[in-house]
Design an enzyme around this catalytic site. Structure first.
Site, short mmCIF file in Angstrom:
data_model
loop_
_atom_site.label_atom_id
_atom_site.label_comp_id
_atom_site.label_asym_id
_atom_site.label_seq_id
_atom_site.Cartn_x
_atom_site.Cartn_y
_atom_site.Cartn_z
N ASP A 65 -0.17 5.49 -0.44
CA ASP A 65 -0.36 4.96 -1.78
C ASP A 65 -0.46 3.44 -1.71
O ASP A 65 0.23 2.84 -0.88
CB ASP A 65 0.91 5.32 -2.60
CG ASP A 65 0.59 5.90 -3.96
OD1 ASP A 65 -0.50 6.46 -4.12
OD2 ASP A 65 1.45 5.79 -4.85
N TYR A 67 0.45 -0.41 -2.67
CA TYR A 67 1.64 -1.06 -3.23
C TYR A 67 1.44 -1.20 -4.74
O TYR A 67 0.34 -1.45 -5.22
CB TYR A 67 1.82 -2.45 -2.63
CG TYR A 67 2.09 -2.47 -1.14
CD1 TYR A 67 3.20 -1.82 -0.60
CD2 TYR A 67 1.25 -3.15 -0.27
CE1 TYR A 67 3.46 -1.84 0.77
CE2 TYR A 67 1.50 -3.18 1.11
CZ TYR A 67 2.60 -2.52 1.61
OH TYR A 67 2.85 -2.56 2.96
N PHE A 78 -0.85 -0.69 4.05
CA PHE A 78 0.22 -1.51 4.63
C PHE A 78 -0.01 -3.01 4.50
O PHE A 78 0.86 -3.81 4.83
CB PHE A 78 0.47 -1.15 6.11
CG PHE A 78 0.97 0.25 6.33
CD1 PHE A 78 2.27 0.59 5.99
CD2 PHE A 78 0.15 1.24 6.85
CE1 PHE A 78 2.74 1.89 6.16
CE2 PHE A 78 0.61 2.54 7.04
CZ PHE A 78 1.91 2.86 6.70
N HIS A 187 7.51 7.17 10.21
CA HIS A 187 6.99 6.15 9.29
C HIS A 187 7.72 4.83 9.56
O HIS A 187 8.91 4.83 9.88
CB HIS A 187 7.22 6.61 7.85
CG HIS A 187 6.40 5.86 6.86
ND1 HIS A 187 6.80 4.65 6.34
CD2 HIS A 187 5.20 6.14 6.30
CE1 HIS A 187 5.88 4.22 5.50
NE2 HIS A 187 4.89 5.10 5.46
#
Length: 221
Positions: A65, A67, A78, A187
């Site tokens: 998703d 930010y 990221f 993760h």
């Protein structure tokens, strides 16, 4: 939502753009951006494709998703804009690069520099409503980005897919592992990293080693 995407991708993805689900998704996204604060900015929704043309693509990193805080999302998973404080997952990514490759910790969290070298930084969902994580999931984006992964798998060879965390690992079913490399680990979020599922994976040196094995230039991380 105008599908303003790098022309190297258009012929490969036009079939998806023409499908009913994508037309519905377009209506949904336009409505959301009209009535709510959403991220990334409209012109950056397809930034991961614009910075990484199909013919240059060597590595795929899959996020979930964008930010959802102000000024953060720039269309690359990221990644954050220059001058924005680094989110916890990105801090852990940079820590691993530092220990893996012995290179200095980067000042900027803007990963355009990776994308320009052939790293597709693909979120499964390309938009989000401000401060509401997951608010644009299950509206059609995942169908589209799954099709992108399948297209890359089918049309290219020797791509390295980095699957970080349970969500990304599920995407292995879309990848032909007989002609591509897959590196999986936990993760980089603090929850996962602090339990020992991220640090020491050496994905960045391993990626470069595999690229060089097939005669491709290593990534300057």
């Amino acid at each position: 939502m105008d599908v303003d995407i790098h022309q190297s991708w258009k012929p490969l993805l036009q079939e998806e753009f023409d499908k009913a689900y994508f037309k519905d998704l377009t209506v949904f996204v336009k409505n959301e951006y009209t009535h709510h604060q959403c991220f990334p900015p409209g012109k950056q929704i397809f930034a991961s494709f614009d910075w990484c043309p199909f013919d240059k693509l060597k590595v795929v990193i899959i996020g979930q998703d964008p930010y959802h805080g102000f000024g953060q999302a720039n269309g690359l998973c990221f990644s954050v804009n220059d001058g924005i404080a680094l989110p916890p997952s990105l801090i852990n990514i940079f820590k691993e690069i530092e220990s893996d490759l012995g290179i200095p910790y980067p000042k900027s969290g803007n990963l355009e520099r990776w994308a320009k070298q052939g790293v597709l930084l693909l979120n499964a969902t390309l938009t989000v409503r401000a401060h509401q994580a997951g608010s644009h999931q299950n509206k059609g984006w995942e169908t589209f980005t799954d099709a992108v992964i399948k297209t890359i798998s089918h049309q290219k060879e020797n791509v390295i897919f980095l699957l970080w965390g349970g969500f990304a690992k599920q995407k292995i079913k879309l990848i032909d592992t007989s002609k591509h490399s897959v590196l999986s680990t936990g993760h980089p979020s603090p929850l996962s990293a602090n339990r020992g599922y991220w640090f020491g994976n050496k994905h960045f040196s391993k990626t470069n080693s595999r690229l060089e094995q097939v005669g491709l230039k290593a990534i300057d991380w």
